[in-house]
Design a protein around this motif. Structure first.
Motif, PDB file in Angstrom:
ATOM      1  N   HIS A   1       4.887  -4.480  -8.837  1.00  0.00           N
ATOM      2  CA  HIS A   1       4.433  -4.058 -10.164  1.00  0.00           C
ATOM      3  C   HIS A   1       4.392  -5.241 -11.131  1.00  0.00           C
ATOM      4  CE1 HIS A   1       4.517   0.153  -8.999  1.00  0.00           C
ATOM      5  NE2 HIS A   1       5.661  -0.113  -8.392  1.00  0.00           N
TER       6      HIS A   1
ATOM      7  N   TYR B   1      -1.053   3.595 -13.894  1.00  0.00           N
ATOM      8  CA  TYR B   1       0.319   4.135 -13.843  1.00  0.00           C
ATOM      9  C   TYR B   1       0.436   5.564 -14.356  1.00  0.00           C
ATOM     10  CZ  TYR B   1       2.120  -0.371 -12.524  1.00  0.00           C
ATOM     11  OH  TYR B   1       2.379  -1.520 -11.830  1.00  0.00           O
TER      12      TYR B   1
ATOM     13  N   GLU C   1       0.806   8.275  -8.635  1.00  0.00           N
ATOM     14  CA  GLU C   1       1.656   7.817  -7.524  1.00  0.00           C
ATOM     15  C   GLU C   1       2.197   6.418  -7.801  1.00  0.00           C
ATOM     16  OE1 GLU C   1       2.898   9.403  -4.825  1.00  0.00           O
ATOM     17  OE2 GLU C   1       2.022  11.181  -5.748  1.00  0.00           O
ATOM     18  N   LYS C   2       1.352   5.558  -8.343  1.00  0.00           N
ATOM     19  CA  LYS C   2       1.784   4.209  -8.699  1.00  0.00           C
ATOM     20  C   LYS C   2       2.875   4.270  -9.772  1.00  0.00           C
ATOM     21  CE  LYS C   2      -0.281  -0.225 -10.093  1.00  0.00           C
ATOM     22  NZ  LYS C   2      -1.554  -0.886 -10.471  1.00  0.00           N
TER      23      LYS C   2
ATOM     24  N   ASP D   1       6.103   5.462  -8.200  1.00  0.00           N
ATOM     25  CA  ASP D   1       6.715   4.363  -7.441  1.00  0.00           C
ATOM     26  C   ASP D   1       7.450   3.423  -8.392  1.00  0.00           C
ATOM     27  OD1 ASP D   1       6.969   2.770  -4.865  1.00  0.00           O
ATOM     28  OD2 ASP D   1       5.974   1.300  -6.167  1.00  0.00           O
ATOM     29  N   HIS D   2       6.795   3.089  -9.482  1.00  0.00           N
ATOM     30  CA  HIS D   2       7.449   2.241 -10.492  1.00  0.00           C
ATOM     31  C   HIS D   2       8.722   2.881 -11.010  1.00  0.00           C
ATOM     32  CE1 HIS D   2       8.389   1.723 -14.748  1.00  0.00           C
ATOM     33  NE2 HIS D   2       8.347   0.451 -14.436  1.00  0.00           N
TER      34      HIS D   2
ATOM     35  N   LYS E   1      11.508   2.681  -8.397  1.00  0.00           N
ATOM     36  CA  LYS E   1      12.004   1.310  -8.241  1.00  0.00           C
ATOM     37  C   LYS E   1      12.785   0.868  -9.473  1.00  0.00           C
ATOM     38  CE  LYS E   1       8.757  -0.151  -4.752  1.00  0.00           C
ATOM     39  NZ  LYS E   1       7.478  -0.752  -4.432  1.00  0.00           N
TER      40      LYS E   1
END
Length: 149
Positions: free
Chosen positions: A37, A84, A103-104, A107-108, A111
């Motif tokens: 990212h 995002y 989805e991005k 994921d961010h 994480k």
């Protein structure tokens, strides 16, 4: 002793808070960049740090982050362009829009949560579990009191 020297030796709450925030952001966003990212910046935290997985209204994000609604709107536009988040109709009020992570974005968020948990665990190990737990308890009280003033 000059004011600057006093601030260095015995920093006030504002200085301590800003040092902590900026250092935390540097480490967090460096690690996020390494984990896929690289296009995010600390300013995006005003949205992503408060975003609910099911979506949030921009007005709620503004209130939670302490930013103006127009600032949140600009950040949301950037995050939409980066992939995002997306805007969707709010099922509870069709006139309103929800800011929903893609989805991005999810994921961010995962994480980011893992990195922050790791950072907190490192601090707790360095100063002691009990001391860190007490620090967080007191810091929450100070933050809540400050927010209420």
């Amino acid at each position: 002793m000059s004011r600057s020297q006093r601030k260095q030796e015995d920093p006030d709450l504002g200085v301590l808070s800003s040092r902590t925030l900026f250092s935390l952001q540097r480490e967090l966003f460096t690690k996020l960049g390494e984990q896929g990212h690289p296009d995010l910046r600390p300013r995006h935290g005003a949205v992503l740090a408060y975003l609910d997985v099911a979506g949030s209204r921009a007005t709620d994000l503004a209130t939670q982050s302490g930013q103006h609604k127009q600032v949140i709107g600009t950040l949301v536009d950037e995050l939409v362009a980066l992939g995002y988040v997306e805007r969707q109709p709010d099922p509870a009020d069709r006139r309103a829009k929800l800011i929903v992570p893609t989805e991005k974005g999810l994921d961010h968020m995962a994480k980011s949560d893992a990195i922050l948990a790791e950072m907190e665990a490192e601090h707790a190990k360095a100063v002691g579990e009990e001391a860190y737990a007490e620090f967080k308890r007191v810091f929450r009280l100070v933050a809540a009191r400050q927010a209420g003033s």
